[in-house]
Design an enzyme around this catalytic site. Structure first.
Site, PDB file in Angstrom:
ATOM      1  N   ASP A 101       1.007  -1.433  -0.176  1.00 40.13           N
ATOM      2  CA  ASP A 101       0.126   0.143  -0.040  1.00 40.13           C
ATOM      3  C   ASP A 101       0.892   1.486  -0.686  1.00 40.13           C
ATOM      4  O   ASP A 101       0.579   1.988  -0.602  1.00 40.13           O
ATOM      5  CB  ASP A 101      -0.758   0.066   1.072  1.00 40.13           C
ATOM      6  N   ARG A 140      -3.425  -0.509  -9.564  1.00 45.15           N
ATOM      7  CA  ARG A 140      -2.245   0.740  -9.105  1.00 45.15           C
ATOM      8  C   ARG A 140      -1.026   1.020  -9.980  1.00 45.15           C
ATOM      9  O   ARG A 140      -0.646   2.503 -10.593  1.00 45.15           O
ATOM     10  CB  ARG A 140      -2.501  -0.032  -7.557  1.00 45.15           C
TER      11      ARG A 140
END
Length: 406
Positions: free
Chosen positions: A291, A322
């Site tokens: 993350d 992402r």
């Protein structure tokens, strides 16, 4: 709402209180649902945690968790073992594109009754809660830790506990250890040895108060701000030196990017150090803390240095892909990025375009990871309100530090 960030030459030093960890909060909310005498302090005010609380309190047959991936995984296991309850668990369009099959397969191994409403392997799912007698399950070890934690959180409520055998190399170990540690904090014993997690049935009353540590993922954006600043100093609360969160590796990683971390009494103070020649981050394995990959990549771009980040395979099934999103948005700003299924390589460059609109793809971390670049250029953030998913006060806190938002 698009948000314009004017370029700022310097920011103010200051102290900020960061909301409780979303990861810790959502685990504890499941445990509180199982053992109602558990009390939780410093609960995350993130959208995901609010949605989790609403879902657990709901008596409706259809439960919509919107974009909340953690809630989807944890509630799948929770409702599957809620004997006699019928639940249709659904979410946003993007959530219906995110896989759930590995967890459903594991629960079906135990004897749970779960059917797919639309496409096999993806939400929405129709669940009829059961209380299975089986106490052993097997699944691949290189999957999202949320699948594994979902099973761990429910294990002590099963008549014979649960043994989870993980096949292959385990990824996101800190999140598994976080779940084990939180279980222990509330009084549930467990063990993780030789790729096998064992959690016995709990027959005891649990009446504990747990204080949630603030979110290290949210702290990452202030590490980036200090790294890109001339001499900033920011104090954040409430943090522990011995954290359960894998993202606390920020303290080590950002030392190489010009940030010293000083631990105080439930605080961390981030100080700009005197590094002038930054070393490239090559071969940094983020499999235990994916993350923070977006923040690190953007920081390196802002500093004009290269990086090679690995262990990123889970980023492709998050709120957006992402890796693709990072490549697209950094290249709009003038950077050069190569990606694979599990890595990102950023070339060193001093080029940075002005007044670029950064796409966020309904992903809170895209918005927050790019915001610190206002220390180097002017830019705009698309759909800036998306930060409420994990950090609703983010833009307010940036204003406190002297960022010019319009």
């Amino acid at each position: 709402m698009n948000l314009k960030l004017q370029q700022v030459s310097a920011i103010k030093s200051g102290a900020l209180q960061i909301t409780g960890s979303k990861s810790e909060t959502n685990r504890l909310l499941i445990l509180q649902a199982l053992y109602p005498n558990i009390k939780i302090e410093n609960v995350s005010n993130s959208d995901d945690s609010v949605l989790m609380q609403r879902a657990l309190a709901s008596t409706d047959e259809t439960v919509d968790i919107h974009h909340a991936g953690t809630a989807m995984r944890f509630l799948t296991a929770y409702f599957a073992l809620k004997e006699g309850r019928k639940t249709t668990l659904t979410g946003s369009k993007r959530m219906q594109e995110r896989p759930i099959k590995i967890l459903v397969d594991a629960l079906q191994q135990l004897g749970c009754d779960i059917q797919y409403e639309k496409e096999e392997g993806y939400p929405p799912i129709n669940i009829l809660g059961t209380k299975p007698e089986a106490n052993k399950v097997e699944l691949q070890a290189n999957v999202s830790s949320q699948y594994i934690s979902a099973l761990m959180l429910m294990a002590s409520s099963l008549p014979n506990g649960l043994e989870i055998a993980l096949k292959g190399k385990v990824t996101s170990v800190p999140y598994i250890n976080m779940t084990l540690s939180l279980l222990e904090d509330v009084g549930i014993k467990g063990a993780f040895k030789d790729n096998v997690i064992t959690i016995p049935e709990n027959k005891n009353d649990i009446d504990n108060t747990i204080v949630v540590e603030s979110d290290w993922s949210s702290a990452s954006y202030f590490y980036s701000i200090v790294a890109l600043s001339q001499n900033a100093e920011i104090t954040l609360g409430s943090y522990k030196k011995r954290s359960y969160q894998g993202d606390s590796s920020l303290a080590t990683i950002y030392k190489n990017l010009g940030v010293e971390t000083v631990f105080g009494d439930h605080t961390v103070t981030l100080k700009k150090n005197n590094i002038t020649n930054y070393e490239a981050l090559h071969g940094l394995d983020l499999s235990n803390s994916p993350d923070i990959a977006q923040t690190i990549a953007v920081t390196c771009f802002g500093l004009g240095i290269s990086c090679y980040l690995t262990g990123l395979h889970t980023l492709k099934i998050k709120e957006t892909d992402r890796l693709e999103a990072l490549k697209t948005e950094i290249e709009k700003l003038g950077g050069e990025v190569e990606i694979t299924e599990d890595s990102l390589r950023l070339a060193a460059s001093n080029r940075m375009e002005k007044d670029i609109l950064i796409g966020t793809y309904h992903d809170h971390r895209m918005a927050m990871a790019f915001a610190p670049l206002a220390l180097r250029t002017s830019l705009s953030i698309e759909d800036a309100d998306v930060v409420s998913k994990s950090y609703p006060d983010f833009w307010r806190d940036l204003e406190k530090l002297g960022f010019a938002l319009g």
